[in-house]
Design an enzyme around this catalytic site. Structure first.
Site, mmCIF file in Angstrom:
data_model
loop_
_atom_site.group_PDB
_atom_site.id
_atom_site.type_symbol
_atom_site.label_atom_id
_atom_site.label_comp_id
_atom_site.label_asym_id
_atom_site.label_seq_id
_atom_site.Cartn_x
_atom_site.Cartn_y
_atom_site.Cartn_z
ATOM 1 N N ASP A 23 114.014 58.603 68.261
ATOM 2 C CA ASP A 23 113.244 58.505 67.014
ATOM 3 C C ASP A 23 112.146 59.647 66.980
ATOM 4 O O ASP A 23 111.990 60.363 66.096
ATOM 5 C CB ASP A 23 112.637 57.138 66.683
ATOM 6 N N ASP A 61 121.954 55.284 72.927
ATOM 7 C CA ASP A 61 120.655 56.122 73.350
ATOM 8 C C ASP A 61 120.411 55.562 74.744
ATOM 9 O O ASP A 61 119.948 55.934 75.788
ATOM 10 C CB ASP A 61 119.714 56.175 72.393
#
Length: 381
Positions: free
Chosen positions: A173, A38
């Protein structure tokens, strides 16, 4: 969603403040594959799960806002015009941060009351913090008709964590918790934030998470070290991220860097490829191929990126020996936390019992085992 938890939160709110105005569920998340990609502008494959935060909110007619954490048996009283970060590692900074970031964009909120509780296992790496942030920002957006869209909401959650908690997290997230869809995973491009929902056929399989119940002290510093290695590589290559680097380009600096640093860069390139291949396998409904990519991912995390530990390696190796398991890997930042396992339904119970006994025998401590389902994202109840 845990209906007992819903009743608990509603009853606590009514006992403390009267009837709530709205109820929100915000889920935790898993990541099927794509670890440490990420922050390299790469690809990830998260999904929301059926465990999360239940939050009740209502407008207040007092001069302050009161937030109650049922799990912590604690409360926070706030004057919204005078918000300050608390100099401690506490859940309260997530709340203060979200409110502060909302007010930066929309001005001072009206006072409100809030009660929340969750069933995300503590320290399991299932992003209880993102679930809490999203629950509050989504709840305030609804309660006060602030007219933020969901993409704006997750960036508020992320900035709260950056500015008030002190964690420079990526967006995965919050994104997965907000945008999750039942029975689907989200193929997410972390460079563009474009996502695609991909069906995950779990007719014959279950997702079993095994928490090692360890978190080694070097986890945070090692995470920062990995980030620094990636930054060093792209500086040498004059690139903006490892997403833009080819295998051939990485090889051009092989003699200028250490062998461990080369392996770490190579892992990121290979993991991005695995995420792309995993998407194809899911679209072909080839779950065994998906499982094989999970095993490959763990090998890369352990041997190349060096973010595993004895406990996680043991859990994955034991899973590999069990015919019911088609794939397993460590999930999260590393050096502790959970493994994710794709397990046949008819072999799941035996696998869980066997690995619990093996782990206890090997490490003289218990692991924790959870079954999760893929869920819709943050929403009103």
């Amino acid at each position: 969603m845990n209906n007992d938890l819903v009743s608990l939160v509603k009853n606590r709110f009514r006992k403390s403040f009267g009837n709530e105005d709205i109820l929100v569920f915000s889920p935790g998340r898993i990541n099927l594959i794509g670890e440490h990609t990420d922050y390299n502008n790469g690809y990830v494959f998260p999904a929301a799960i059926d465990k999360g935060i239940i939050m009740a909110l209502g407008k207040s007619n007092t001069n302050r806002s009161t937030i109650i954490s049922v799990d912590m048996n604690d409360r926070l009283e706030l004057f919204l015009k005078d918000l300050k970060r608390i100099e401690a590692n506490t859940w309260k900074n997530y709340i203060i941060g979200v409110i502060a970031e909302i007010q930066k964009k929309r001005g001072t909120l009206l006072n409100f009351n809030c009660v929340f509780a969750g069933d995300i296992p503590v320290g399991s790496g299932l992003s209880s913090s993102a679930a809490l942030e999203n629950a509050l920002v989504f709840g305030c957006n609804t309660l006060f008709n602030l007219k933020f869209d969901k993409m704006e909401l997750i960036h508020i959650s992320q900035k709260a964590e950056h500015n008030f908690v002190g964690v420079n997290c990526g967006i995965m997230d919050q994104f997965a918790s907000m945008f999750g869809e039942a029975d689907k995973a989200l193929f997410l491009d972390c460079k563009t934030l474009q996502s695609e929902s991909v069906a995950v056929n779990m007719d014959e399989f279950e997702i079993i998470l095994i928490n090692s119940n360890v978190k080694h002290a070097l986890a945070e510093s090692a995470y920062n070290d990995r980030y620094a290695v990636c930054q060093k590589l792209i500086k040498l290559l004059n690139k903006t991220s490892l997403r833009e680097v080819s295998y051939e380009e990485l090889d051009t600096i092989k003699t200028k860097i250490s062998e461990p640093d080369y392996r770490k860069g190579l892992y990121v390139l290979q993991e991005n490829d695995r995420v792309l291949q995993c998407r194809e396998a899911l679209e072909d409904n080839n779950m065994k191929k998906v499982g094989a990519f999970l095993f490959q991912s763990h090998k890369g995390q352990s041997e190349m990126y060096e973010i595993s530990c004895d406990e996680l390696d043991f859990l994955v190796n034991e899973a590999k020996l069990n015919d019911a398991v088609i794939g397993a890997r460590m999930m999260g930042g590393g050096f502790g936390g959970c493994t994710i396992n794709l397990v046949t339904k008819n072999g799941s119970e035996y696998f869980q019992k066997k690995i619990a006994v093996s782990y206890k025998k090997q490490f003289k401590k218990d692991c924790s085992i959870y079954k999760v389902k893929l869920s819709d994202g943050t929403r009103l109840i």
